[in-house]
Design an enzyme around this catalytic site. Structure first.
Site, PDB file in Angstrom:
ATOM      1  N   LYS A  13      -6.680 -21.487  -0.448  1.00 42.38           N
ATOM      2  CA  LYS A  13      -7.578 -21.565   0.713  1.00 42.38           C
ATOM      3  C   LYS A  13      -8.406 -20.298   0.876  1.00 42.38           C
ATOM      4  CE  LYS A  13      -4.979 -18.759   3.405  1.00 42.38           C
ATOM      5  NZ  LYS A  13      -5.250 -17.811   4.486  1.00 42.38           N
ATOM      6  N   PHE A  66       4.877   1.244   3.269  1.00 41.85           N
ATOM      7  CA  PHE A  66       4.267   2.117   2.262  1.00 41.85           C
ATOM      8  C   PHE A  66       3.709   3.318   3.029  1.00 41.85           C
ATOM      9  CE2 PHE A  66       0.631   3.578  -0.254  1.00 41.85           C
ATOM     10  CZ  PHE A  66       1.246   3.780  -1.487  1.00 41.85           C
ATOM     11  N   GLY A 104       7.054  -5.039   3.565  1.00 36.85           N
ATOM     12  CA  GLY A 104       5.625  -5.018   3.852  1.00 36.85           C
ATOM     13  C   GLY A 104       5.394  -4.740   5.322  1.00 36.85           C
ATOM     14  N   LYS A 145      -6.242  -5.576   2.649  1.00 39.58           N
ATOM     15  CA  LYS A 145      -6.746  -6.032   1.365  1.00 39.58           C
ATOM     16  C   LYS A 145      -7.233  -7.472   1.438  1.00 39.58           C
ATOM     17  CE  LYS A 145      -5.913  -2.305  -1.008  1.00 39.58           C
ATOM     18  NZ  LYS A 145      -7.035  -1.512  -1.555  1.00 39.58           N
ATOM     19  N   ASN A 152      -0.904  -5.940   8.545  1.00 36.35           N
ATOM     20  CA  ASN A 152      -1.194  -6.726   9.733  1.00 36.35           C
ATOM     21  C   ASN A 152      -0.232  -7.902   9.876  1.00 36.35           C
ATOM     22  OD1 ASN A 152      -3.567  -9.044  10.788  1.00 36.35           O
ATOM     23  ND2 ASN A 152      -3.145  -7.230  12.001  1.00 36.35           N
ATOM     24  N   TRP A 153      -0.144  -8.747   8.859  1.00 30.23           N
ATOM     25  CA  TRP A 153       0.707  -9.924   8.893  1.00 30.23           C
ATOM     26  C   TRP A 153       2.176  -9.539   8.790  1.00 30.23           C
ATOM     27  CZ3 TRP A 153       2.068 -13.996  10.860  1.00 30.23           C
ATOM     28  CH2 TRP A 153       2.564 -15.155  10.238  1.00 30.23           C
ATOM     29  N   ASN A 191     -11.276 -12.935   4.765  1.00 27.44           N
ATOM     30  CA  ASN A 191     -12.008 -13.293   3.555  1.00 27.44           C
ATOM     31  C   ASN A 191     -13.389 -13.848   3.910  1.00 27.44           C
ATOM     32  OD1 ASN A 191     -10.034 -13.070   1.070  1.00 27.44           O
ATOM     33  ND2 ASN A 191      -8.831 -13.882   2.774  1.00 27.44           N
ATOM     34  N   LYS A 199       0.036 -14.693  -0.268  1.00 25.29           N
ATOM     35  CA  LYS A 199      -0.936 -15.686  -0.721  1.00 25.29           C
ATOM     36  C   LYS A 199      -1.643 -15.160  -1.963  1.00 25.29           C
ATOM     37  CE  LYS A 199      -1.039 -17.283   3.950  1.00 25.29           C
ATOM     38  NZ  LYS A 199      -1.484 -17.028   5.314  1.00 25.29           N
TER      39      LYS A 199
END
Length: 437
Positions: free
Chosen positions: A282, A117, A86, A375, A89-90, A347, A197
């Site tokens: 969360k 990706f 992956g 996303k 960002n994270w 979020n 998550k």
């Protein structure tokens, strides 16, 4: 204004009862990592002395193609090779943290592979090529150098083929497909950790991402969750995280070593499901907090939503997995992550815009406009949680979770987040939670 959600009394079923034991939590003060801060170690899990390797003043790179090296006692020391699956960002921040440590710790290869990706940028260049040329993920983490030992690789099979430590950090909705591609492609001695998550909902019930990885690839999978807004960690602002592990404390400490820096403090907890569900649920609470912000309801309302959300997180987690520990909710992965995500996460940000538009613009449109390819997790997680609640007859027990989903899909207006309803949670149904296992 009257709350849609009953403020559960302390006499209600214990799943929703107050965390009355917090006043007895022992504090363990430490300044070894970050002297201006006072930190709290996991209250219910004694920490063994950390097995830190000596870090030289100047890191001397060791060759990535060397499989072993010799320790001070002349014994051959096997090196671990890390791949990050992956590159959002994270994921990019995780690669930066890991790469800074692999240069210093003799038990790891210098090189950190990061599966990307592949995308074509507006300049016509491939994202992978730009990352390897500039040492920067210009799309998802612009302005931050990842470390010259981070190698972007668009070939998933090639990225993982030599690794024995895999770090999964992609949107959760892509993980089943990634795991299917990796079947038979990873080494038999691989240890994995998920920073993802979310969860998958299958006919037989909910499946946590760590379990998905373990079942499909036949490997052990720990988790890392916490109050971790990626952009803040990228610029080295102090933060904490929690590693959830199953049985092997030694493996947990390997992950702690791999991620820990003076500005990123990681602690292990033997509670994979509890840690992972905190990180998953969360985001649903953050959507609710965003609605409150978009409607300009104020801090009191937002605090109430966060408190109710934390209680529903705990109740839902313990109904799904009786092994979940109460103490986990006081780690970084629990209350701290709820706070930071409800104050500053993506979020919350997109849910605020949704409410300001009166629910007339879809989350898909807002995501595309506001997140530049990143996303949302909260909307899809709210749907998955709703499916579990509906299937098991728990909808009335979790009014916040249920209402968030119904607002997201347009059945209710954003203002329903605090509107009064005649529906009451049927707490008596929880008198025998075993019937729902």
């Amino acid at each position: 204004m009257r709350f849609h959600f009953p403020l559960y009394s302390s006499s209600s079923f214990s799943l929703f009862s107050d965390f009355t034991f917090i006043s007895s939590l022992p504090l363990i003060f430490s300044s070894s990592h970050f002297s201006p801060f006072i930190s709290m170690a996991p209250a219910f899990e004694p920490l063994s002395p950390p097995h830190q390797e000596a870090e030289p003043q100047t890191a001397t790179p060791h060759h990535a193609d060397t499989v072993n090296n010799f320790g001070n006692d002349g014994q051959v020391v096997s090196k671990s090779k890390v791949t990050v699956v992956g590159s959002g960002n994270w994921g990019s921040v995780a690669a930066k943290l890991i790469a800074s440590n692999t240069l210093k710790l003799n038990s790891f290869h210098d090189e950190v592979r990061m599966w990307v990706f592949e995308e074509t940028l507006q300049t016509g260049e491939k994202l992978t090529d730009v990352i390897n040329k500039t040492n920067e993920n210009v799309k998802y983490l612009p302005g931050i150098k990842l470390g010259k030992n981070v190698i972007a690789d668009p070939d998933l099979d090639n990225a993982v083929k030599d690794a024995n430590m895999l770090v999964f950090v992609t949107p959760h909705q892509f993980m089943e497909g990634i795991c299917k591609r990796l079947v038979g492609k990873v080494r038999g001695d691989v240890e994995a950790i998920s920073l993802i998550k979310g969860m998958e909902v299958k006919m037989e019930g909910p499946c946590m991402i760590s379990n998905l990885i373990s079942e499909q690839l036949g490997i052990n999978c720990s988790v890392l969750m916490g109050a971790n807004i990626a952009n803040e960690i990228a610029v080295e602002k102090f933060s904490e995280a929690t590693v959830g592990y199953r049985d092997n404390r030694e493996i947990a400490e390997q992950w702690v070593k791999l991620f820990s820096t003076p500005y990123f403090m990681v602690t292990p907890v033997q509670d994979v499901e509890g840690v992972e569900l905190c990180g998953t649920l969360k985001n649903v609470v953050a959507i609710a907090a965003g609605f409150v912000d978009g409607l300009e309801m104020g801090n009191n309302t937002k605090a109430a939503i966060m408190r109710i959300g934390l209680r529903e997180m705990r109740a839902f987690s313990k109904l799904l997995f009786s092994s979940v520990r109460d103490s986990t909710f006081f780690e970084s992965c629990g209350v701290a992550d709820v706070i930071t995500t409800c104050l500053g996460g993506r979020n919350r940000k997109v849910a605020e815009a949704f409410a300001r538009n009166g629910g007339k613009r879809s989350f898909d449109d807002l995501e595309a406009e506001m997140l530049q390819g990143q996303k949302l997790q909260g909307v899809s997680t709210a749907r998955e949680v709703y499916e579990v609640l509906s299937h098991r007859g728990w909808l009335e027990l979790f009014p916040l979770f249920a209402t968030v989903h119904e607002i997201c899909v347009g059945r209710l207006p954003p203002s329903a987040i605090v509107e009064y309803s005649e529906k009451k949670p049927r707490l008596s149904l929880l008198e025998d939670p075993a019937c729902y296992q």
